[in-house]
Design a protein around this motif. Structure first.
Motif, mmCIF file in Angstrom:
data_model
loop_
_atom_site.group_PDB
_atom_site.id
_atom_site.type_symbol
_atom_site.label_atom_id
_atom_site.label_comp_id
_atom_site.label_asym_id
_atom_site.label_seq_id
_atom_site.Cartn_x
_atom_site.Cartn_y
_atom_site.Cartn_z
ATOM 1 N N VAL A 1 0.844 -1.204 0.000
ATOM 2 C CA VAL A 1 0.000 0.000 0.000
ATOM 3 C C VAL A 1 0.875 1.249 0.000
ATOM 4 C CG1 VAL A 1 -1.655 1.335 1.362
ATOM 5 C CG2 VAL A 1 -1.973 -1.125 1.080
ATOM 6 N N SER A 2 1.920 1.251 0.813
ATOM 7 C CA SER A 2 2.795 2.429 0.862
ATOM 8 C C SER A 2 3.506 2.648 -0.468
ATOM 9 C CB SER A 2 3.807 2.308 1.998
ATOM 10 O OG SER A 2 4.830 1.391 1.681
ATOM 11 N N ILE B 1 11.988 -14.667 -4.239
ATOM 12 C CA ILE B 1 10.737 -14.366 -4.945
ATOM 13 C C ILE B 1 9.922 -13.345 -4.158
ATOM 14 C CG2 ILE B 1 8.483 -15.327 -5.588
ATOM 15 C CD1 ILE B 1 10.037 -17.874 -6.426
ATOM 16 N N TYR B 2 9.828 -13.509 -2.838
ATOM 17 C CA TYR B 2 9.092 -12.545 -2.017
ATOM 18 C C TYR B 2 9.725 -11.159 -2.101
ATOM 19 C CZ TYR B 2 6.434 -16.385 0.039
ATOM 20 O OH TYR B 2 5.610 -17.456 0.225
ATOM 21 N N PHE B 3 11.056 -11.102 -2.130
ATOM 22 C CA PHE B 3 11.735 -9.813 -2.234
ATOM 23 C C PHE B 3 11.458 -9.156 -3.579
ATOM 24 C CE2 PHE B 3 15.415 -7.167 -3.287
ATOM 25 C CZ PHE B 3 15.350 -6.267 -2.242
ATOM 26 N N VAL B 4 11.541 -9.925 -4.656
ATOM 27 C CA VAL B 4 11.274 -9.375 -5.988
ATOM 28 C C VAL B 4 9.823 -8.914 -6.089
ATOM 29 C CG1 VAL B 4 11.122 -9.957 -8.448
ATOM 30 C CG2 VAL B 4 13.134 -10.623 -7.139
ATOM 31 N N LEU B 5 8.897 -9.673 -5.514
ATOM 32 C CA LEU B 5 7.493 -9.253 -5.519
ATOM 33 C C LEU B 5 7.297 -7.922 -4.805
ATOM 34 C CD1 LEU B 5 5.602 -12.617 -4.937
ATOM 35 C CD2 LEU B 5 5.552 -11.192 -6.996
ATOM 36 N N SER B 6 8.111 -7.646 -3.795
ATOM 37 C CA SER B 6 7.973 -6.373 -3.082
ATOM 38 C C SER B 6 8.443 -5.194 -3.924
ATOM 39 C CB SER B 6 8.747 -6.411 -1.761
ATOM 40 O OG SER B 6 10.141 -6.292 -1.979
ATOM 41 N N LEU B 7 9.173 -5.447 -4.995
ATOM 42 C CA LEU B 7 9.669 -4.380 -5.871
ATOM 43 C C LEU B 7 8.701 -4.043 -6.998
ATOM 44 C CD1 LEU B 7 13.364 -5.608 -6.233
ATOM 45 C CD2 LEU B 7 12.463 -3.916 -4.623
ATOM 46 N N ILE B 8 7.698 -4.872 -7.182
ATOM 47 C CA ILE B 8 6.747 -4.716 -8.282
ATOM 48 C C ILE B 8 5.442 -4.128 -7.741
ATOM 49 C CG2 ILE B 8 5.433 -5.964 -10.046
ATOM 50 C CD1 ILE B 8 7.601 -8.160 -9.870
ATOM 51 N N PRO B 9 4.883 -3.104 -8.419
ATOM 52 C CA PRO B 9 3.580 -2.616 -7.963
ATOM 53 C C PRO B 9 2.555 -3.756 -7.954
ATOM 54 C CG PRO B 9 4.515 -1.116 -9.575
ATOM 55 C CD PRO B 9 5.406 -2.330 -9.534
ATOM 56 N N PHE B 10 1.794 -3.858 -6.919
ATOM 57 C CA PHE B 10 0.800 -4.904 -6.668
ATOM 58 C C PHE B 10 1.433 -6.275 -6.370
ATOM 59 C CE2 PHE B 10 -1.427 -1.786 -9.326
ATOM 60 C CZ PHE B 10 -2.481 -1.467 -8.487
ATOM 61 N N GLY B 11 2.741 -6.400 -6.467
ATOM 62 C CA GLY B 11 3.408 -7.662 -6.160
ATOM 63 C C GLY B 11 3.326 -8.006 -4.682
ATOM 64 N N THR C 1 0.772 18.485 -10.038
ATOM 65 C CA THR C 1 0.154 19.529 -9.214
ATOM 66 C C THR C 1 1.233 20.169 -8.341
ATOM 67 O OG1 THR C 1 -0.354 18.066 -7.355
ATOM 68 C CG2 THR C 1 -2.000 18.204 -9.109
ATOM 69 N N GLU C 2 0.808 21.008 -7.448
ATOM 70 C CA GLU C 2 1.723 21.655 -6.504
ATOM 71 C C GLU C 2 1.966 20.789 -5.260
ATOM 72 O OE1 GLU C 2 3.336 24.596 -7.008
ATOM 73 O OE2 GLU C 2 2.484 24.482 -9.025
ATOM 74 N N PHE C 3 1.223 19.714 -5.128
ATOM 75 C CA PHE C 3 1.334 18.840 -3.954
ATOM 76 C C PHE C 3 2.624 18.027 -4.029
ATOM 77 C CE2 PHE C 3 0.534 14.742 -1.853
ATOM 78 C CZ PHE C 3 0.257 15.189 -0.580
ATOM 79 N N ASN C 4 3.387 18.012 -2.924
ATOM 80 C CA ASN C 4 4.626 17.232 -2.883
ATOM 81 C C ASN C 4 4.657 16.403 -1.603
ATOM 82 O OD1 ASN C 4 7.128 16.141 -3.205
ATOM 83 N ND2 ASN C 4 8.251 18.038 -2.909
ATOM 84 N N GLY C 5 4.094 15.218 -1.672
ATOM 85 C CA GLY C 5 4.096 14.315 -0.532
ATOM 86 C C GLY C 5 5.199 13.279 -0.601
ATOM 87 N N VAL C 6 6.071 13.397 -1.604
ATOM 88 C CA VAL C 6 7.109 12.384 -1.806
ATOM 89 C C VAL C 6 8.080 12.291 -0.630
ATOM 90 C CG1 VAL C 6 9.049 11.704 -3.289
ATOM 91 C CG2 VAL C 6 6.899 12.434 -4.314
ATOM 92 N N LEU D 1 3.920 6.015 -5.318
ATOM 93 C CA LEU D 1 3.764 6.241 -6.757
ATOM 94 C C LEU D 1 2.745 7.335 -7.029
ATOM 95 C CD1 LEU D 1 3.823 2.592 -8.153
ATOM 96 C CD2 LEU D 1 5.623 4.301 -8.310
ATOM 97 N N LEU D 2 1.646 7.325 -6.289
ATOM 98 C CA LEU D 2 0.633 8.362 -6.443
ATOM 99 C C LEU D 2 1.198 9.738 -6.085
ATOM 100 C CD1 LEU D 2 -2.346 9.178 -6.943
ATOM 101 C CD2 LEU D 2 -2.714 8.755 -4.504
ATOM 102 N N CYS D 3 1.944 9.817 -4.988
ATOM 103 C CA CYS D 3 2.554 11.088 -4.599
ATOM 104 C C CYS D 3 3.542 11.572 -5.653
ATOM 105 C CB CYS D 3 3.261 10.946 -3.255
ATOM 106 S SG CYS D 3 2.145 10.848 -1.862
ATOM 107 N N SER D 4 4.245 10.641 -6.272
ATOM 108 C CA SER D 4 5.190 11.009 -7.329
ATOM 109 C C SER D 4 4.464 11.607 -8.533
ATOM 110 C CB SER D 4 5.985 9.773 -7.747
ATOM 111 O OG SER D 4 6.918 10.092 -8.742
ATOM 112 N N VAL D 5 3.344 11.017 -8.905
ATOM 113 C CA VAL D 5 2.554 11.551 -10.020
ATOM 114 C C VAL D 5 1.984 12.916 -9.647
ATOM 115 C CG1 VAL D 5 0.444 11.198 -11.363
ATOM 116 C CG2 VAL D 5 2.016 9.301 -11.002
ATOM 117 N N LEU D 6 1.458 13.047 -8.443
ATOM 118 C CA LEU D 6 0.895 14.321 -8.004
ATOM 119 C C LEU D 6 1.953 15.422 -7.934
ATOM 120 C CD1 LEU D 6 -1.603 13.166 -5.246
ATOM 121 C CD2 LEU D 6 -2.143 14.040 -7.532
#
Length: 114
Positions: free
Chosen positions: A21-22, A75-85, A36-41, A27-32
């Motif tokens: 989730v984090s 495999i668990y570590f690699v999954l943590s690097l992928i969005p939704f993994g 926009t002017e929002f910087n939550g990164v 990723l959402l904060c990076s897009v924003l």
């Protein structure tokens, strides 16, 4: 397996879900930040970094307790690097946790009946 092993897998499973989730929020904060002017990164990056460190520590603990072959924690570590993994890893870890609890309970029943 014993209860401590099941607890280690449970900690890893819960951390995997929260870390996923984090990651998506980062990723959402990076897009924003770029649209926009929002910087939550900076804040979300620090939170996500802490959760990644916890995930790796709990992964090492679960690996030590379960005696998994090297491929499974990799495999668990690699999954943590992928969005939704991380969500997929959480589902796999839920099965592992249920199996370890079943094994631990069966071991307790053997001790009680002996």
């Amino acid at each position: 397996m014993d209860i401590k092993t099941a607890s280690a897998i449970r900690r890893l499973r819960l951390t995997s879900a929260v870390e996923a989730v984090s990651f998506l929020l980062l990723l959402l904060c990076s897009v924003l930040k770029r649209t926009t002017e929002f910087n939550g990164v900076p804040v979300m990056g620090a939170i996500h970094g802490l959760l990644v460190v916890l995930f790796v520590a709990f992964l090492a603990d679960a690996w030590y307790r379960t005696k998994w072959p090297v491929l499974k924690p990799a495999i668990y570590f690699v999954l943590s690097l992928i969005p939704f993994g991380g969500f997929y890893a959480e589902r796999l870890l839920r099965r592992e946790e249920e199996e370890s609890l079943t094994t631990a309970r069966a071991g307790e029943e053997d001790v009680v009946s002996a």
